[in-house]
Design an enzyme around this catalytic site. Structure first.
Site, mmCIF file in Angstrom:
data_model
loop_
_atom_site.group_PDB
_atom_site.id
_atom_site.type_symbol
_atom_site.label_atom_id
_atom_site.label_comp_id
_atom_site.label_asym_id
_atom_site.label_seq_id
_atom_site.Cartn_x
_atom_site.Cartn_y
_atom_site.Cartn_z
ATOM 1 C CE LYS A 1 -32.204 -54.244 28.867
ATOM 2 N NZ LYS A 1 -32.978 -55.433 28.703
ATOM 3 N NE ARG A 2 -37.925 -48.339 30.016
ATOM 4 C CZ ARG A 2 -37.783 -49.348 29.157
ATOM 5 N NH1 ARG A 2 -37.292 -49.130 27.971
ATOM 6 N NH2 ARG A 2 -38.114 -50.571 29.481
#
Length: 457
Positions: free
Chosen positions: A228-229
RNA sequence: GUCCCGUUCGUCUAGCCAGGUCUAGGACACAGGGUUUUCAUCCCUGCAACAGGGGUUCGAAUCCCCUACGGGACGCCA
């Protein structure tokens, strides 16, 4: 093909993940393909992280990709509101319906959905506790991508939190019912949830939509689904790096879908015409930046000149390139369209067209001085070009030919490298003659004259 | 741990549902060659895969079973 009503139902988190973007794209493509309706619905039940800024990032990303929605935030529609936080009364009504049907009960302040079947308790290894389970009739999910998936839900689940907020599973199903959604196209991570959703559809007396669970996008290296990052996992990253929106769209479409006919480069309309749920892949895909870069390059080449120019302007402006001479800038850019691999490298690629203080590439310089007598060739070509009155590609070509001929050469190749290097400081770039033509006589001669003083020895 | 889904070149994939035409096709990447003023483009060539085992069949990448591996779900997150 009947017109589909599909929806993309993101939960704004402040970033727009590529996995979400692809889900949005597949839904959008399917709506367009069937001449149907693409609904954007904001899943903002719960949470303080659902801020106005987070929503802005999402809407901006959707628009940048060109994924316009027929119903949803800012455009409205007949099935609104399109924010789950504003649909409490709709949910309340359906929860009551479940209570009335004996399919819901309260426990510890929360509302649970009641499964039908024999109840028993069992020690659960995952929960590390004794839990109540239900032997339900397995749900048969007809998934367009995976075929029949049979799975039984075995525990009652929460549909309203003790703070009164309805839970995802409930609102998702209620919204799909009340918004008349015909096809649910979403990530495979929802496949297991689908049994819960089927239970709810049935308990509410609604027919099931068609499900299509698309494969996940995995990290290009390492295990697990795409993180997600990090850099390169969000739509914003690619906007910032000046990728073509359609380049990303084309690449994303190929991640988990194919047209079965070896075509990989599509226009937007071709994609809409060819996209189909049956071309969706079952296996997960790994994200490959090199292929993205390639597709982006190809799409730059295919851009109509006007579109290319329009896309270049903000890139060069943000890099501080002085484009006050519009006609000149335009000529420069068109020279580069077929040469440049990404819009990102454009400012460096064209720098010497706009700056007399351009730098010299040392490697290319070494190569140049390694063979022959470049300074002598420079003197010769300078003299030849100085005589050109009508400065254009044609007369320049002629000047080079004459130069070769008067020196007993077939072709003027030995004057090319030094010419390019003295006027641009590089060993590569656009085709030489058109480049000289665009630079103009004065610039070219001045650069040639100053070369011996400017070149770092 | 339980359940669900998946597994073809390094990567994205075609072929699988309707078994033979597959000495498994395309694309990216990589390597070599050619064209070229150019570390660009373009062209050519090469490299490289049916996860493993069993079965069904005259014949299996294609159908069935098992194993392995990968992914996902199991939240009063979405």
């Amino acid at each position: 093909m009947s017109q589909a009503r599909v929806r993309f139902a993101p939960s704004p988190t402040g970033t727009f993940h590529l996995g979400s973007a692809r889900t949005a794209l597949f839904n959008w493509l399917y709506a367009k393909h069937t001449g149907g309706t693409f609904v954007l619905r904001v899943e903002d039940t719960d949470r303080e992280r659902n801020t106005a800024e987070a929503l802005t990032v999402l809407l901006k990303g959707m628009r940048w990709l060109g994924l316009d929605w027929d119903e949803g935030p800012e455009v409205g529609g007949d099935y609104g509101p399109y924010y789950q936080s504003k649909r409490s009364s709709v949910y309340k009504e359906h929860i009551e319906k479940l209570f009335a049907a004996g399919r819901a009960y309260e426990k510890g302040g929360a509302v649970f959905f009641k499964l039908e079947g024999e109840r028993y308790t069992e020690y659960d290894e995952y929960h590390k506790a004794e839990v109540e389970k239900v032997r339900t009739e397995p749900q048969v999910i007809n998934d367009v991508v995976r075929g029949q998936v049979v799975r039984a839900e075995e525990r009652d689940f929460v549909i309203v939190r003790s703070n009164g907020q309805p839970v995802f599973h409930l609102v998702n199903v209620v919204d799909d019912i009340t918004m008349g959604i015909t096809h649910v196209i979403r990530g495979e991570d929802h496949l297991s949830n689908t049994t819960k959703h089927c239970e709810l559809f049935q308990a509410l007396g609604s027919p099931l939509p068609v499900f299509a669970h698309i494969p996940m996008i995995l990290n290009s290296s390492g295990p697990g689904k795409m993180s997600k990052r990090g850099d390169g996992v969000h739509v914003e990253d690619y906007e910032r790096r000046h990728f073509l929106p359609h380049g990303l769209v084309n690449f994303l479409a190929l991640l988990g879908w194919n047209s079965k006919d070896d075509q990989e480069l599509f226009s937007r309309d071709e994609l809409i015409a060819k996209f189909d749920l049956h071309g969706i892949q079952k296996g997960n895909a790994r994200f490959d930046e090199k292929k993205l870069a390639h597709i982006n390059t190809e799409q730059i080449r295919r851009l109509p000149e006007e579109d290319f120019l329009e896309l270049c302007i903000p890139v060069l402006q943000s890099a501080g390139v002085d484009m006050s001479d519009g006609a000149y800038s335009e000529q420069v850019l068109l020279l580069c369209q077929s040469k440049v691999r990404s819009l990102m490298e454009l400012p460096d690629f064209v720098a010497y067209f706009f700056d007399e203080d351009f730098s010299f590439d040392s490697k290319a310089g070494e190569r140049l001085f390694k063979k022959g007598e470049p300074l002598d060739r420079l003197t010769e070509v300078r003299a030849a070009l100085a005589k050109v009155d009508d400065w254009n590609a044609e007369s320049l070509d002629q000047a080079f030919s004459d130069l070769a001929e008067s020196n007993g050469q077939d072709k003027p190749f030995q004057w090319f490298p030094v010419t390019r290097y003295t006027v641009s400081g590089t060993g590569g770039g656009p085709d030489l003659v058109p480049m000289l033509s665009v630079l103009g006589k004065e610039r070219v001669l001045v650069r040639m004259d100053s070369f011996p003083y400017r070149y770092p020895t």
